[in-house]
Write a protein that holds these residues in place. Structure first.
Motif, PDB file in Angstrom:
ATOM      1  N   SER A   1       0.841  -1.200   0.000  1.00 10.98           N
ATOM      2  CA  SER A   1       0.000   0.000   0.000  1.00 10.98           C
ATOM      3  C   SER A   1       0.876   1.251   0.000  1.00 10.98           C
ATOM      4  N   PHE A   2       0.296   2.360  -0.365  1.00 13.56           N
ATOM      5  CA  PHE A   2       1.043   3.619  -0.428  1.00 13.56           C
ATOM      6  C   PHE A   2       1.617   4.010   0.929  1.00 13.56           C
ATOM      7  N   ASP A   3       1.040   3.509   2.018  1.00  8.90           N
ATOM      8  CA  ASP A   3       1.543   3.821   3.362  1.00  8.90           C
ATOM      9  C   ASP A   3       2.952   3.296   3.587  1.00  8.90           C
ATOM     10  N   ASN A   4       3.362   2.331   2.803  1.00  7.51           N
ATOM     11  CA  ASN A   4       4.683   1.719   2.974  1.00  7.51           C
ATOM     12  C   ASN A   4       5.775   2.412   2.169  1.00  7.51           C
ATOM     13  N   PHE A   5       5.468   3.537   1.559  1.00 12.69           N
ATOM     14  CA  PHE A   5       6.440   4.290   0.764  1.00 12.69           C
ATOM     15  C   PHE A   5       6.528   5.715   1.308  1.00 12.69           C
ATOM     16  N   THR A   6       7.731   6.281   1.276  1.00  8.37           N
ATOM     17  CA  THR A   6       7.893   7.662   1.708  1.00  8.37           C
ATOM     18  C   THR A   6       7.638   8.607   0.545  1.00  8.37           C
ATOM     19  N   LYS A   7       7.401   9.863   0.859  1.00 13.30           N
ATOM     20  CA  LYS A   7       7.089  10.854  -0.160  1.00 13.30           C
ATOM     21  C   LYS A   7       8.317  11.204  -0.997  1.00 13.30           C
ATOM     22  N   HIS A   8       8.066  11.489  -2.268  1.00 10.73           N
ATOM     23  CA  HIS A   8       9.119  11.907  -3.196  1.00 10.73           C
ATOM     24  C   HIS A   8       8.424  12.668  -4.324  1.00 10.73           C
ATOM     25  N   LYS A   9       8.609  13.971  -4.352  1.00 12.11           N
ATOM     26  CA  LYS A   9       7.871  14.829  -5.290  1.00 12.11           C
ATOM     27  C   LYS A   9       7.980  14.400  -6.747  1.00 12.11           C
ATOM     28  N   GLU A  10       9.133  13.927  -7.149  1.00 16.78           N
ATOM     29  CA  GLU A  10       9.372  13.630  -8.556  1.00 16.78           C
ATOM     30  C   GLU A  10       8.905  12.240  -8.979  1.00 16.78           C
ATOM     31  N   GLY A  11       8.413  11.430  -8.035  1.00 19.32           N
ATOM     32  CA  GLY A  11       7.943  10.094  -8.362  1.00 19.32           C
ATOM     33  C   GLY A  11       6.591  10.138  -9.077  1.00 19.32           C
ATOM     34  N   LYS A  12       6.249   9.039  -9.727  1.00 18.52           N
ATOM     35  CA  LYS A  12       5.008   8.964 -10.494  1.00 18.52           C
ATOM     36  C   LYS A  12       3.791   9.229  -9.614  1.00 18.52           C
ATOM     37  N   HIS A  13       3.740   8.635  -8.448  1.00 23.25           N
ATOM     38  CA  HIS A  13       2.627   8.817  -7.528  1.00 23.25           C
ATOM     39  C   HIS A  13       2.984   9.779  -6.398  1.00 23.25           C
ATOM     40  N   GLY A  14       4.129  10.449  -6.508  1.00 25.29           N
ATOM     41  CA  GLY A  14       4.610  11.311  -5.431  1.00 25.29           C
ATOM     42  C   GLY A  14       5.277  10.515  -4.326  1.00 25.29           C
TER      43      GLY A  14
END
Length: 71
Positions: free
Chosen positions: A14-27
């Motif tokens: 799930s998205f909860d398992n990833f940290t934020k990154h502005k330049e990524g496809k889903h952020g």
């Protein structure tokens, strides 16, 4: 809940398992939090000698201590 596949472990998480990154496809970062943690730990252990140096060593060399005699 949306999911994303981690580029390192190839698990669908799930998205909860990833940290934020502005330049990524889903952020979000391409690798999950647990993979980042493992990679960070490995890099830390590879550079353990550098991490074990006392942070004040350079400071102590540049600035005399309070107890040193004044000229």
């Amino acid at each position: 809940m949306e999911t994303k596949i981690c580029t390192k472990c190839k698990l669908s998480l799930s998205f909860d398992n990833f940290t934020k990154h502005k330049e990524g496809k889903h952020g979000l970062r391409p690798d999950c939090k647990s993979c980042v943690k493992i990679r960070s730990k490995i890099l830390y252990l590879k550079n353990l000698a550098k991490h074990n140096k006392h942070p004040g060593e350079l400071y102590d060399q540049q600035i005399p201590s309070k107890n040193s005699p004044k000229n």
